[in-house]
Design an enzyme around this catalytic site. Sequence first.
Site, PDB file in Angstrom:
ATOM      1  N   GLY A 161       0.821  -1.204   0.000  1.00 41.14           N
ATOM      2  CA  GLY A 161       0.000   0.000   0.000  1.00 41.14           C
ATOM      3  C   GLY A 161       0.851   1.249   0.000  1.00 41.14           C
ATOM      4  N   CYS A 175       5.215  -6.168   1.684  1.00 36.24           N
ATOM      5  CA  CYS A 175       5.584  -4.746   1.662  1.00 36.24           C
ATOM      6  C   CYS A 175       4.911  -4.016   2.826  1.00 36.24           C
ATOM      7  CB  CYS A 175       5.245  -4.140   0.308  1.00 36.24           C
ATOM      8  SG  CYS A 175       6.048  -2.536   0.019  1.00 36.24           S
ATOM      9  N   TYR A 176       3.924  -3.150   2.568  1.00 31.86           N
ATOM     10  CA  TYR A 176       3.228  -2.482   3.674  1.00 31.86           C
ATOM     11  C   TYR A 176       2.613  -3.512   4.611  1.00 31.86           C
ATOM     12  CZ  TYR A 176       0.133   0.561   6.299  1.00 31.86           C
ATOM     13  OH  TYR A 176      -0.493   1.234   7.324  1.00 31.86           O
ATOM     14  N   HIS A 233       7.791  -7.599  -3.538  1.00 34.53           N
ATOM     15  CA  HIS A 233       6.492  -7.994  -4.099  1.00 34.53           C
ATOM     16  C   HIS A 233       6.622  -9.307  -4.864  1.00 34.53           C
ATOM     17  CE1 HIS A 233       4.033  -4.380  -3.284  1.00 34.53           C
ATOM     18  NE2 HIS A 233       5.198  -3.759  -3.301  1.00 34.53           N
ATOM     19  N   GLU A 280       4.213 -11.032  -6.021  1.00 36.22           N
ATOM     20  CA  GLU A 280       3.098 -11.204  -6.952  1.00 36.22           C
ATOM     21  C   GLU A 280       3.392 -10.701  -8.359  1.00 36.22           C
ATOM     22  OE1 GLU A 280       2.058  -7.325  -4.687  1.00 36.22           O
ATOM     23  OE2 GLU A 280       3.323  -9.104  -4.473  1.00 36.22           O
ATOM     24  N   SER A 340     -23.706  -8.443 -25.856  1.00 38.10           N
ATOM     25  CA  SER A 340     -23.028  -7.551 -26.786  1.00 38.10           C
ATOM     26  C   SER A 340     -22.112  -8.297 -27.742  1.00 38.10           C
ATOM     27  CB  SER A 340     -22.193  -6.542 -26.003  1.00 38.10           C
ATOM     28  OG  SER A 340     -21.177  -7.206 -25.269  1.00 38.10           O
ATOM     29  N   GLY A 341     -21.919  -9.593 -27.504  1.00 38.70           N
ATOM     30  CA  GLY A 341     -20.951 -10.339 -28.296  1.00 38.70           C
ATOM     31  C   GLY A 341     -19.604 -10.416 -27.608  1.00 38.70           C
ATOM     32  N   GLY A 342     -19.429  -9.636 -26.536  1.00 37.82           N
ATOM     33  CA  GLY A 342     -18.198  -9.703 -25.773  1.00 37.82           C
ATOM     34  C   GLY A 342     -18.132 -10.978 -24.954  1.00 37.82           C
ATOM     35  N   VAL A 343     -16.942 -11.296 -24.479  1.00 35.18           N
ATOM     36  CA  VAL A 343     -16.735 -12.543 -23.741  1.00 35.18           C
ATOM     37  C   VAL A 343     -17.582 -12.577 -22.474  1.00 35.18           C
ATOM     38  CG1 VAL A 343     -15.025 -13.972 -22.539  1.00 35.18           C
ATOM     39  CG2 VAL A 343     -14.393 -12.771 -24.650  1.00 35.18           C
ATOM     40  N   ASP A 344     -17.569 -11.501 -21.708  1.00 32.86           N
ATOM     41  CA  ASP A 344     -18.201 -11.501 -20.387  1.00 32.86           C
ATOM     42  C   ASP A 344     -19.713 -11.702 -20.474  1.00 32.86           C
ATOM     43  OD1 ASP A 344     -15.623 -10.869 -19.721  1.00 32.86           O
ATOM     44  OD2 ASP A 344     -16.025  -8.736 -19.444  1.00 32.86           O
ATOM     45  N   SER A 345     -20.387 -10.891 -21.299  1.00 31.13           N
ATOM     46  CA  SER A 345     -21.843 -11.000 -21.379  1.00 31.13           C
ATOM     47  C   SER A 345     -22.258 -12.327 -22.015  1.00 31.13           C
ATOM     48  CB  SER A 345     -22.437  -9.821 -22.160  1.00 31.13           C
ATOM     49  OG  SER A 345     -22.030  -9.840 -23.516  1.00 31.13           O
ATOM     50  N   SER A 346     -21.442 -12.818 -22.948  1.00 32.29           N
ATOM     51  CA  SER A 346     -21.776 -14.082 -23.602  1.00 32.29           C
ATOM     52  C   SER A 346     -21.705 -15.242 -22.621  1.00 32.29           C
ATOM     53  CB  SER A 346     -20.822 -14.335 -24.778  1.00 32.29           C
ATOM     54  OG  SER A 346     -20.938 -13.324 -25.755  1.00 32.29           O
ATOM     55  N   LYS A 357     -10.555 -12.331 -15.906  1.00 34.66           N
ATOM     56  CA  LYS A 357     -10.856 -12.479 -17.336  1.00 34.66           C
ATOM     57  C   LYS A 357     -10.450 -13.846 -17.874  1.00 34.66           C
ATOM     58  CE  LYS A 357     -12.267 -10.292 -21.121  1.00 34.66           C
ATOM     59  NZ  LYS A 357     -13.466  -9.459 -21.225  1.00 34.66           N
TER      60      LYS A 357
END
Length: 518
Positions: free
Chosen positions: A57, A84-85, A174, A176, A228-234, A374
């Site tokens: 942070g 870290c923090y 870090h 990550e 919409s044809g996007g990955v998420d909504s599909s 994603k």
Amino acid sequence: MSGERVAVLILDFGSQVTQLIARRVREHGVYCEIVPFNSAAEAVARLDPAAIILSGGPASVIGDAAPSAPDEVFTLGVPVLGICYGQQTMVAQLGGRVENAQHREFGRAFIDIDTVVPLFEGVWADGGREQVWMSHGDRVIALPEGFEAVAHTDGAPFAAIADRARSFYGVQFHPEVIHTPDGAKLIGNFLFRVAGLKGDWTMSTFRERAIAAVRQQVGDGRVICGVSGGVDSSVAAVLIHEAIGDQLQGVFVDTGLLRAGEAEEVLTVFRDNYNIPLIHNDATDLFLDKLAGVTDPEAKRKIIGATFIDVFQVEAEKAGGADFLAQGTLYPDVIESVSFTGGPSATIKSHHNVGGLPERMNMALVEPLRELFKDEVRELGRELGLPDHMVGRHPFPGPGLAIRVPGEITAAKLDILRQADAIYLDEIRNAGLYDAIWQAFAVLLPVRTVGVMGDERSYDFALALRAVTSTDGMTADYYPFDHEFLGRTANRIINEVRGVNRVVYDVTSKPPGTIEWE
């Protein structure tokens, strides 16, 4: 899933890269959630975590009103890793000391391993020197009782610390980020060697639980979903349809701002392949009228969002209304839209999916992807049988081509951009590079240049091409196309698209902490 036992709880103190901690944990097949540090007490009681990670942070532990972890974190009897923090607040809260460092460390650094502890086993050896990524202005100068130093740098005598009896570990660097080459392995050691967790969180398990959760939430109600044809909504639509069948009504609002062929593909996939009830409203003219004369990109976003809701609501009412609205909200959308500390990670963008609904819509939200990243959504899409070319599609922003036409939007400009973008992506696919690139697109610049084409002068638009690589969407670098590819692509665009006489390639990188590159 919310309401069930969560394996790892990550307390966010405002780091730009807290999401990456969760990504690394998930990559090991362990489920986790991120919560703001100031919601930690409630989350600990609700989730009963098996292990806790404290993020980095921007604050100073020795500053006024420094954020801290609730005492329960250190009395639960579960392993804790401070990064870290997170390391510094753990030390300060347990009786150690932290000071402003005269020798600050930012960027690549090398630590010396003094003692091999479970966090290092099988990764780093005693007496070795290892590359890490540092980002700190404070440093630990005295350890709490029970801790020992297990690694150091010239500027940080306690670069890594351990209380093996309580399974408390702290690292100043870090692990990550990819700039700590063995960082993912260290996180894996914390999960498996220290916390004794199992890497058994699979997408098949998530699918079953998500379907059950949708059924429980919806009951006999009706759900309406914008696709919409996007990955998420599909993926969201197909998952919900698997859960409740014809209780789902899809609505496709065609804004006229999609890429070439996308509207037709949406209709084919949802109506023909999955038999999902789908209303199609071609609102191209309405959106272009609303956007006429508008040049500010944020104004464009707001106009598109408001117009979409208006059209969507009309179609929902025509369909008989619904009790629930389904959205493809993802975990990064949720995290990015919440300011945990007011520091640098405070919202750079406010995602349209988590901004709430207009009161007049009077529907509850169904968000089955809310806990996924994603790449996990893509994996779920494959699990559900969606075509790979749709699941693997590059990210495409909600405003679509509107923000890839800087300046005023016209139908003619959109046609030029759509044609050029299609050629660019076609060349990328022909070269076998599509899956190696995170996102690629064309931008029609608000610049017209003088050129000579054949025996005539031309006065047409300049076009920019963009392609970036990324492993997590948090950072990105331009893709190093060779000159032959760029020359071939530019030649096709200039020859086949009327209105373009110059093509340039954008080699800007996307540094950590920035979110958008459209």
